[in-house]
Design an enzyme around this catalytic site. Structure first.
Site, PDB file in Angstrom:
ATOM      1  CG  HIS A  76      17.118  21.483   8.121  1.00 49.17           C
ATOM      2  ND1 HIS A  76      17.644  22.849   8.627  1.00 49.17           N
ATOM      3  CD2 HIS A  76      16.442  21.762   7.008  1.00 49.17           C
ATOM      4  CE1 HIS A  76      17.483  23.642   7.525  1.00 49.17           C
ATOM      5  NE2 HIS A  76      16.641  23.189   6.533  1.00 49.17           N
ATOM      6  CD  GLU A  92      20.913  19.228  11.286  1.00 50.81           C
ATOM      7  OE1 GLU A  92      19.994  19.005  10.211  1.00 50.81           O
ATOM      8  OE2 GLU A  92      21.492  20.203  11.060  1.00 50.81           O
ATOM      9  CB  CYS A 102      20.221  25.888  10.219  1.00 56.32           C
ATOM     10  SG  CYS A 102      18.686  25.164  10.858  1.00 56.32           S
TER      11      CYS A 102
HETATM   12 ZN   LIG Z   1      18.653  22.730  10.164  1.00 56.95          ZN
END
Ligand SMILES: [Zn+2]
Length: 147
Positions: A71, A73, A99
């Site tokens: 992801h 991040e 998430c």
């Molecule tokens: Zn994530």
């Protein structure tokens, strides 16, 4: 202009930059961008994608995202692990709500604020960040700057 308004303008601008950065992603299903800002400097950036050295394809033949796609991040935070900077006390700007997996990384990396631009149906990541006393702020990047 008050300090709060100034901060809001900066937040909106960094969030829009994160959205532009997301355009680097070669993922078809969803493009997410992230920036880590500390002392008014962008110290890291990321977008969702496969690890370095892997083919630039995020989805399998069934258009399902591959399990090893990082992801945005996670890419921004792990990029810092290879740099001389660190994220302690920084702000993370990310175009979509983190998430729960990324929320764990955000907490452990010392990020103190998270500004995100798109809500997600699951709020467990956001809730975990709040439990760790991280300031979480949702902003609509389309919001007009003049108020
Ligand atoms: Zn994530």
């Amino acid at each position: 202009m008050t300090t709060d308004n100034k901060q809001r303008l900066l937040d909106l601008r960094y969030l829009r930059m994160a959205r532009i950065w997301a355009e680097n992603s070669y993922c078809q299903r969803r493009q997410v961008g992230a920036l880590v800002v500390k002392d008014k400097m962008i110290i890291s950036d990321g977008y969702n994608g496969t690890p370095s050295g892997f083919e630039n394809v995020c989805e399998d033949d069934n258009n399902v995202t591959k399990p090893y796609v990082l992801h945005a991040e996670a890419n921004a935070i792990t990029k810092l692990a290879r740099s001389s900077n660190n994220s302690d006390g920084s702000t993370l700007y990310v175009t979509a709500a983190p998430c729960i997996e990324c929320a764990k990384l955000i907490i452990q990396s010392g990020i103190k604020r998270v500004v995100y631009g798109e809500k997600y149906r699951f709020e467990d990541g956001i809730n975990l960040l709040r439990r760790a006393d991280i300031e979480v702020l949702y902003l609509n990047p389309e919001e007009n700057e003049t108020e």
